[in-house]
Design a protein around this motif. Sequence first.
Motif, mmCIF file in Angstrom:
data_model
loop_
_atom_site.group_PDB
_atom_site.id
_atom_site.type_symbol
_atom_site.label_atom_id
_atom_site.label_comp_id
_atom_site.label_asym_id
_atom_site.label_seq_id
_atom_site.Cartn_x
_atom_site.Cartn_y
_atom_site.Cartn_z
ATOM 1 N N LEU A 122 46.671 45.848 38.409
ATOM 2 C CA LEU A 122 45.973 44.558 38.547
ATOM 3 C C LEU A 122 44.722 44.721 39.395
ATOM 4 O O LEU A 122 43.655 44.175 39.081
ATOM 5 N N LEU A 123 44.861 45.513 40.453
ATOM 6 C CA LEU A 123 43.729 45.744 41.355
ATOM 7 C C LEU A 123 42.581 46.437 40.609
ATOM 8 O O LEU A 123 41.412 46.050 40.720
ATOM 9 N N VAL A 124 42.962 47.461 39.832
ATOM 10 C CA VAL A 124 41.940 48.209 39.080
ATOM 11 C C VAL A 124 41.263 47.299 38.054
ATOM 12 O O VAL A 124 40.031 47.285 37.910
ATOM 13 N N ILE A 125 42.084 46.498 37.344
ATOM 14 C CA ILE A 125 41.518 45.560 36.371
ATOM 15 C C ILE A 125 40.517 44.625 37.068
ATOM 16 O O ILE A 125 39.385 44.421 36.608
ATOM 17 N N GLY A 126 40.964 44.082 38.205
ATOM 18 C CA GLY A 126 40.083 43.178 38.949
ATOM 19 C C GLY A 126 38.793 43.866 39.362
ATOM 20 O O GLY A 126 37.700 43.323 39.196
ATOM 21 N N ALA A 127 38.932 45.101 39.847
ATOM 22 C CA ALA A 127 37.740 45.830 40.311
ATOM 23 C C ALA A 127 36.787 46.084 39.146
ATOM 24 O O ALA A 127 35.564 45.870 39.257
ATOM 25 N N LEU A 128 37.345 46.539 38.006
ATOM 26 C CA LEU A 128 36.494 46.798 36.833
ATOM 27 C C LEU A 128 35.797 45.518 36.384
ATOM 28 O O LEU A 128 34.600 45.516 36.070
ATOM 29 N N ALA A 129 36.572 44.419 36.367
ATOM 30 C CA ALA A 129 35.992 43.151 35.929
ATOM 31 C C ALA A 129 34.847 42.753 36.857
ATOM 32 O O ALA A 129 33.782 42.311 36.410
ATOM 33 N N TRP A 130 35.055 42.966 38.163
ATOM 34 C CA TRP A 130 34.010 42.583 39.118
ATOM 35 C C TRP A 130 32.781 43.480 38.961
ATOM 36 O O TRP A 130 31.648 43.002 38.904
ATOM 37 N N LEU A 131 33.016 44.788 38.833
ATOM 38 C CA LEU A 131 31.895 45.712 38.696
ATOM 39 C C LEU A 131 31.098 45.419 37.418
ATOM 40 O O LEU A 131 29.878 45.509 37.398
ATOM 41 N N GLY A 132 31.845 45.077 36.351
ATOM 42 C CA GLY A 132 31.164 44.818 35.083
ATOM 43 C C GLY A 132 30.426 43.507 35.079
ATOM 44 O O GLY A 132 29.276 43.433 34.648
ATOM 45 N N SER A 133 31.072 42.463 35.592
ATOM 46 C CA SER A 133 30.494 41.129 35.374
ATOM 47 C C SER A 133 29.846 40.525 36.611
ATOM 48 O O SER A 133 29.014 39.640 36.499
#
Lengths: 342, 296
Positions: free
Chosen positions: B65-76
């Motif tokens: 979940l943390l990684v998903i959140g981080a990727l989402a933040w970095l991307g968007s």
Amino acid sequence: MTEPKIQIKHLYKIFGKTPEKVLPLVRDEGMGKDELLEKTNHVLGVNDVSLDIWPKQIQVVMGLSGSGKSTLIRHINRLIEPTGGEVIIDGEDVLAMNQTQLRELRRNKMSMVFQKFALLPHRTIRENVGYGLEIQGVGEDEIARRAQHWIDRVGLTGYEDHYPGHLSGGMQQRVGLARGLATDADILLMDEAFSALDPLIRFDMQSILLELQNELHKTIVFITHDLDEALRLGDNIAILRDGAMVQQGDAQDIVLHPADDYIRDFIKDINRAKVIQLRALAKPLEPGETPPEVPHFPANTRLEDALLPMSQAPGQEVLVDGTDGALLGRASLSDAIRALHE
Amino acid sequence: MWESLTEFPDLGRSTLSTMKKAIDAGFKGFSRTYGEALENFFNPLLHFLVWFEKLLINTPWPIILLVIGALAWLGSRSWKVTGLSVLAFVVIGVFGMWEDTMATLAIISVATFLCILIGIPIGILMARSDRAQTMITPVLDVMQTIPSFVYLIPVVMLLGIGKVPGLIAVLIYAIPPIVRLTNLGIRLVDPDVLEAADAFGASPRQKLLGVQIPLALPNIFAGVNQTIMMSLSMVVIASMIGVRGLGVPVLRAVQNQYLALGMMNGLAIVALAIIFDRISQSYGKRLQAYRGQGRD
């Protein structure tokens, strides 16, 4: 006698399917642009143009749209391959160069400023100005230092980290000019560089260019369709029509001795007082004649500055001194008025 | 007389059947001779795929979940997209689809990575040569329009049932958009800017890396986005030939008329699609932040 920096000899450019085949029609039979298009469906871009461009001068090439001037300038750095003729820069045949030599020539000896600016939209102003240096393989610190110098010179200090899209047209072309100057190339090719700008900004940019040229002494080839711009900037002016050279000479030559009606038509609306210099009016004194007691003026004084003093001088005439200080002759107010109304 | 006009004069049943048999026999022969070599060739890929899937499944869910959140933040760079992405994964987990989702995530990631690796160079080749473009375009057309089941047959004959044939089926379907958009993006680069690069003596390599690819990047990124979407849409079909993931329960639901099971897993696929789409699109938009803000 210095050598010309750039020599263009009997240059032809024909656009179409088989330009080589129709070249003899133009070269040997003298077929014109319209006839060529009608009979062979080929477009004559440049027709037997020969031009010597001297070092440290601004050579203006002028003509209306479709006259082949932008095509001509692209032959100097071979962005366009000619159909026939020669282009020689510093004694080297540009057309004989292979791709590597040509790239070296473009990197080191010349740079170009474009009508539509052609900046790299994804790079900041600093990165745009340093583009030519980056292509040359110059180190990062050196690029930053030299780019900054030219950004300051064109008056864009503070905009280094902006993108071209954030700047107005005039500012974008300052970037274009700085990019062209940053490589320290001898030759600067300017293709309608100021044509897309509005008149006031265009005038500013011309002033910047003249000011820089005063200290840099580059060989500048400047393309324009605007006669006022040509007269203001050009040490020499070449006028093209339908791809062919109609007349070349300095501004005064062209205004005082237009080659044909096309040019006469071109110059009919300009302010002649701004172009004609006292040199053109000077009549040598009779041998043994003592110069009259009237004011002296340098030969390059423009009539707009000379008319008033002339009207106030005794006998309404003045003496004209050459650039070497020698007396060229006398010029009278009535001659001046005649020159303005020819 | 009339009959000869209504009946098309075809080759005749026996000729056609011999022909088909010959082709099948030929391909079977090919498959017997080279099948194993091909399988060995794809073995590293299989190992990587299995390793990655295991990694995703065995990693504790809070970390995922943390990684998903981080990727989402970095991307968007948007809290809304980040929050909704994490929430969607939480819901998926609550409804018991965590493991299948991880398996799907694994194959989608590997497929997208391979599509980029293979697709962008082909797109560049197409942009640089008109000849390559005329040759490759019809191949892409076929890849996009041919029913997936048709190319599943030879793939399965060659490689059997499993992850690798599934991955290949996904690749065939998902690679065309990134190839096309890379080609288009490079061809759309302003010719004036390219001329300027030429005038300053840029080499073809300097032009490609310094001007063409950076300026084509928004389009290339739209291609990546499309590729992700299309590989997600292949998940169910891939499950038919042995790929684990959200497609398997959907397939079971179709066969047994389990409405709720089908809906839940189908919606999980949709959720994944929307998350990937929003993240990659907002990243694509950020890539061209330098455009549009101009004062003209």
